[in-house]
Structures are given as structure tokens and as C-alpha cells.
Design a protein around this motif. Sequence first.
Motif, PDB file in Angstrom:
ATOM      1  N   GLU A 121       0.843  -1.195   0.000  1.00  0.00           N
ATOM      2  CA  GLU A 121       0.000   0.000   0.000  1.00  0.00           C
ATOM      3  C   GLU A 121       0.878   1.245   0.000  1.00  0.00           C
ATOM      4  O   GLU A 121       1.010   1.932   1.014  1.00  0.00           O
ATOM      5  CB  GLU A 121      -0.954  -0.034   1.183  1.00  0.00           C
ATOM      6  N   LEU A 122       1.450   1.518  -1.155  1.00  0.00           N
ATOM      7  CA  LEU A 122       2.307   2.686  -1.326  1.00  0.00           C
ATOM      8  C   LEU A 122       1.606   3.697  -2.231  1.00  0.00           C
ATOM      9  O   LEU A 122       0.860   3.298  -3.139  1.00  0.00           O
ATOM     10  CB  LEU A 122       3.636   2.278  -1.979  1.00  0.00           C
ATOM     11  N   PRO A 123       1.867   4.974  -2.028  1.00  0.00           N
ATOM     12  CA  PRO A 123       1.294   5.981  -2.929  1.00  0.00           C
ATOM     13  C   PRO A 123       2.106   6.038  -4.230  1.00  0.00           C
ATOM     14  O   PRO A 123       2.761   7.029  -4.533  1.00  0.00           O
ATOM     15  CB  PRO A 123       1.402   7.271  -2.114  1.00  0.00           C
ATOM     16  N   LEU A 124       2.068   4.951  -4.952  1.00  0.00           N
ATOM     17  CA  LEU A 124       2.869   4.805  -6.159  1.00  0.00           C
ATOM     18  C   LEU A 124       2.138   3.923  -7.154  1.00  0.00           C
ATOM     19  O   LEU A 124       1.775   2.787  -6.840  1.00  0.00           O
ATOM     20  CB  LEU A 124       4.219   4.148  -5.794  1.00  0.00           C
ATOM     21  N   GLY A 125       1.933   4.452  -8.346  1.00  0.00           N
ATOM     22  CA  GLY A 125       1.403   3.632  -9.424  1.00  0.00           C
ATOM     23  C   GLY A 125       2.557   2.926 -10.114  1.00  0.00           C
ATOM     24  O   GLY A 125       3.654   3.486 -10.221  1.00  0.00           O
ATOM     25  N   ILE A 126       2.348   1.712 -10.530  1.00  0.00           N
ATOM     26  CA  ILE A 126       3.380   0.962 -11.253  1.00  0.00           C
ATOM     27  C   ILE A 126       2.778   0.577 -12.598  1.00  0.00           C
ATOM     28  O   ILE A 126       1.788  -0.152 -12.660  1.00  0.00           O
ATOM     29  CB  ILE A 126       3.826  -0.288 -10.471  1.00  0.00           C
ATOM     30  N   ARG A 127       3.372   1.106 -13.658  1.00  0.00           N
ATOM     31  CA  ARG A 127       2.855   0.878 -15.001  1.00  0.00           C
ATOM     32  C   ARG A 127       3.928   0.223 -15.854  1.00  0.00           C
ATOM     33  O   ARG A 127       5.079   0.632 -15.850  1.00  0.00           O
ATOM     34  CB  ARG A 127       2.457   2.210 -15.660  1.00  0.00           C
ATOM     35  N   VAL A 128       3.539  -0.794 -16.589  1.00  0.00           N
ATOM     36  CA  VAL A 128       4.428  -1.461 -17.531  1.00  0.00           C
ATOM     37  C   VAL A 128       4.288  -0.777 -18.886  1.00  0.00           C
ATOM     38  O   VAL A 128       3.175  -0.430 -19.301  1.00  0.00           O
ATOM     39  CB  VAL A 128       4.097  -2.964 -17.645  1.00  0.00           C
TER      40      VAL A 128
ATOM     41  N   PRO B 107       2.604 -12.872 -22.408  1.00  0.00           N
ATOM     42  CA  PRO B 107       2.053 -12.995 -21.054  1.00  0.00           C
ATOM     43  C   PRO B 107       0.893 -12.029 -20.817  1.00  0.00           C
ATOM     44  O   PRO B 107       0.763 -11.012 -21.494  1.00  0.00           O
ATOM     45  CB  PRO B 107       3.238 -12.648 -20.146  1.00  0.00           C
ATOM     46  N   ALA B 108       0.075 -12.345 -19.836  1.00  0.00           N
ATOM     47  CA  ALA B 108      -1.128 -11.553 -19.548  1.00  0.00           C
ATOM     48  C   ALA B 108      -0.814 -10.107 -19.220  1.00  0.00           C
ATOM     49  O   ALA B 108      -1.594  -9.215 -19.553  1.00  0.00           O
ATOM     50  CB  ALA B 108      -1.911 -12.202 -18.402  1.00  0.00           C
ATOM     51  N   TRP B 109       0.336  -9.826 -18.582  1.00  0.00           N
ATOM     52  CA  TRP B 109       0.638  -8.440 -18.208  1.00  0.00           C
ATOM     53  C   TRP B 109       0.783  -7.523 -19.414  1.00  0.00           C
ATOM     54  O   TRP B 109       0.636  -6.312 -19.292  1.00  0.00           O
ATOM     55  CB  TRP B 109       1.865  -8.344 -17.299  1.00  0.00           C
ATOM     56  N   VAL B 110       1.036  -8.079 -20.587  1.00  0.00           N
ATOM     57  CA  VAL B 110       1.160  -7.269 -21.804  1.00  0.00           C
ATOM     58  C   VAL B 110      -0.180  -6.619 -22.144  1.00  0.00           C
ATOM     59  O   VAL B 110      -0.231  -5.480 -22.609  1.00  0.00           O
ATOM     60  CB  VAL B 110       1.692  -8.121 -22.979  1.00  0.00           C
ATOM     61  N   GLU B 111      -1.274  -7.321 -21.866  1.00  0.00           N
ATOM     62  CA  GLU B 111      -2.607  -6.818 -22.213  1.00  0.00           C
ATOM     63  C   GLU B 111      -2.974  -5.535 -21.472  1.00  0.00           C
ATOM     64  O   GLU B 111      -3.779  -4.747 -21.951  1.00  0.00           O
ATOM     65  CB  GLU B 111      -3.667  -7.888 -21.917  1.00  0.00           C
ATOM     66  N   THR B 112      -2.398  -5.303 -20.294  1.00  0.00           N
ATOM     67  CA  THR B 112      -2.723  -4.110 -19.504  1.00  0.00           C
ATOM     68  C   THR B 112      -1.615  -3.056 -19.560  1.00  0.00           C
ATOM     69  O   THR B 112      -1.692  -2.037 -18.876  1.00  0.00           O
ATOM     70  CB  THR B 112      -2.978  -4.492 -18.036  1.00  0.00           C
TER      71      THR B 112
END
Length: 150
Positions: free
Chosen positions: A66-73, A86-91
Motif C-alpha cells: 500500500e504505497l502511494p505509487l502507481g506501477i505501469r508497464v 504474457p497476460a501483463w502485456v494486455e494491460t
Amino acid sequence: MADDDEELEDYEREEIPDVMVQDPDGHAVPLRSLVATGAQLLLFLSPGCGSCAGIARDLPRWRARELPLGIRVVVSAGALDLPGAPAWVETALVDPAGEVGRTLGIHGTPGAVLLGTDGLLAGGPVLGSGPVREFYVQIAEQLEEAANVS
């Protein structure tokens, strides 16, 4: 610790570049707008990269904190068309022509950069799985320390 403090003092923050990524639906999104919801750690990954797969396996644990940080690929446009991606590519966000990565100094994968809520680059670029993990740990520690101080 003194070396880390010196590095932070030497780090010259620059404005987040005026470049576009695409959201998972293919809509153009200004990179600068990503920080409207908070600081963002951008992870440049490639589905065919073994080191990137290791970082991708860390993502659920990193996001669960629970950090105030967005993590985007962020992936290249070609990653969407790879069979068995892999599934993470879709998002993931898409860097259609590689301009975002080049502008931020990310010349390979895995790589990372931190976008600050003040519209400035807050850290990075870093390249390689070890440096990316270390970068995340440093950011998480600083955010947790700041939360404990307030």
C-alpha cells in the motif's frame, strides 16, 4: 548511505517529456498526464526477455504494497502481436515508435524511470533487472519512511 545522498544531490530533475503512450485500448495518452493520480514507476519490459519475466513476476507483490505509487508497464508496439504473450502485456501502456523510451534514456529492457507528481522526473533511468529491483526498493523505502514521519 552518504553515497546515496550525494547521488540524490547530483540528480538534476527534468520536466516529464511531452511524448505520448497508448493505453491498453489504443488511445493516445500524454506521458505527463499519468501523474494526475500520483507518482508513477514506469517499467519498460519486453515479453521475450528473461530478465523482464522476473520483474513481471515481482509486479503482483510490488502492487500489493500500500504505497502511494502507481506501477505501469510499458511495452513496444510489437509486443502486443507476439503469440503467447504474457497476460501483463494486455494491460501495459504501449510506446508505439519507441520515442518514450528513447526520450527517457531507456535503451533496452528491463528499464525503469520514476515520474513525480510535480511534473518532473523523480528518478532513473535505470537499466537491468538488478538495478530495477534496487530502484523499486529504494523508492518503497523512501515512501514508507515518509509515511512514518507524517
